[in-house]
Design an enzyme around this catalytic site. Structure first.
Site, PDB file in Angstrom:
ATOM      1  N   GLY A 152      24.617  26.688  50.796  1.00 23.08           N
ATOM      2  CA  GLY A 152      24.744  27.015  49.793  1.00 23.08           C
ATOM      3  C   GLY A 152      26.232  27.742  49.522  1.00 23.08           C
ATOM      4  CB  CYS A 153      27.615  30.054  47.487  1.00 18.13           C
ATOM      5  SG  CYS A 153      26.775  30.209  46.136  1.00 18.13           S
ATOM      6  CE1 TYR A 154      27.420  28.913  54.838  1.00 11.17           C
ATOM      7  CE2 TYR A 154      27.768  31.258  53.953  1.00 11.17           C
ATOM      8  CZ  TYR A 154      27.289  30.089  54.752  1.00 11.17           C
ATOM      9  OH  TYR A 154      26.026  30.186  55.840  1.00 11.17           O
TER      10      TYR A 154
END
Length: 366
Positions: A152-154
């Protein structure tokens, strides 16, 4: 003395078609209840997003309906996960090659890359995207490859952490880090307003970075992760029959804001801020996950209104590109560097609900 890893430069790329306005028009056209439509449009106006990009070219039909030039999101049944992955296999290498090309490496520099780290959560293909990149851009076939998948985003922070440790252990290493996301492949038909608003955030993009021990650009200092207790269901990313189905709960900004405010209050050396105060950091590279996420970080850490301008600008011009987003923020910081060396703090959020962070120093432009 241990080598210090530096992001020497970052190049970015997006697909050719702007889709934000078309998406808003499409969704508004599917909401039959006027009150719910007005709520959706009010949230659009507050989202802080002007543009998002995709390989899918929007088309307005004579009857006012919105589709795309290939009928991928047509008026009938929407594509299966298999069809979406076929587009990922076609388009992800293309966008990655464009971003890497924008680094303007000569043949010697390309051949000198010793490690490749690729992060992506929006598609799967084998041979992997890492192997495809090696062949497409002519890297040494013996390059050491790592694929960071489905985080995901991280994932941007995790990819940089890998590069950081590689350079620290092998000071002559030259690491190519690629973050590539095609979020627009996973739009879903749904009557649920909260899910529609989640999809409103996402666009496509790719960032490519060179990380070495050479002292210019952004010096990476240290990394730290944290998980907010009892929030595992707040952000989820499931593989369904019609693409990857994301849930981004409306409670997420509140969880983040409270957790960050507690960080300041506790002042623990082992915390995200390492016992420091927000005022100790002159630059804030925050994943632009959405306006409400940025507001939560600003309020939780008690930052000045302009502190997150870098992130808000990326959100406005590109939307949330998952793992590529934070790299776009860092790219802007390198490109617009001034003569003053500045300490910085970077943070991104994702499934868990977890935060991944690192401290850095943006060096003065040479």
């Amino acid at each position: 003395m241990t080598a210090v890893a530096h992001i020497n430069r970052i190049a970015t790329a997006v697909p050719p078609h702007e889709v934000h306005e078309a998406f808003v028009r499409f969704v508004a056209g599917t909401i039959t209840d006027d009150k719910r439509r007005q709520v959706f449009l009010r949230m659009v106006a507050r989202a802080g997003i002007d543009r998002r990009f995709s390989f899918l070219e929007p088309v307005l039909l004579p009857d006012g309906q919105v589709t795309d030039s290939e009928g991928f999101y047509g008026l009938g049944e929407w594509p299966s996960t298999a069809a979406r992955m076929a587009r990922y296999a076609r388009w992800a290498p293309q966008l990655a090659a464009e971003a890497i090309g924008a680094l303007r490496m000569d043949e010697a520099e390309i051949k000198g890359i010793t490690h490749l780290v690729v992060a992506s959560c929006t598609g799967f293909v084998a041979p992997g995207l890492d192997q495809i990149i090696v062949t497409d851009i002519g890297l040494n076939p013996g390059v050491e490859r790592t694929l960071v998948g489905f985080m995901g985003c991280y994932a941007a922070v995790n990819a940089l952490r890998l590069a950081h440790h590689i350079v620290r252990s092998t000071p002559l290493a030259r690491v190519l880090v690629v973050n590539i996301e095609l979020c627009s492949l996973h739009f879903q038909r749904t009557p649920d307003l909260e899910r529609m608003l989640s999809m409103l955030l996402f666009g496509d993009g790719c960032a490519a970075a060179i990380v070495t021990a050479e002292p210019h650009g952004i010096a990476l200092q240290d990394f730290r992760a944290a998980t907010i207790a009892d929030t595992a269901g707040s952000i989820t990313w499931q593989i369904g029959d019609q693409g990857f189905d994301m849930h981004l709960g409306g409670e997420v900004p509140g969880h983040i804001g409270r957790a960050l405010a507690a960080e300041i209050f506790d002042g623990a050396v082992e915390g995200l801020l390492r016992g420091r105060k927000p005022a100790d950091y002159g630059l804030w590279a925050v994943h632009a996950g959405g306006r409400s996420i940025l507001d939560a970080v600003e309020q939780g850490f008690g930052l000045a209104p302009q502190a997150l301008d870098w992130s808000r600008e990326i959100l406005r011009n590109f939307g949330n590109m998952s793992s590529a987003t934070l790299m776009f923020v860092l790219a802007a910081m390198i490109e617009k560097a001034d003569v003053v060396e500045r300490a910085g703090f970077a943070i991104a959020f994702g499934p868990g609900l977890a935060a991944e962070s690192f401290r850095f120093t943006r060096l003065a432009k040479r």
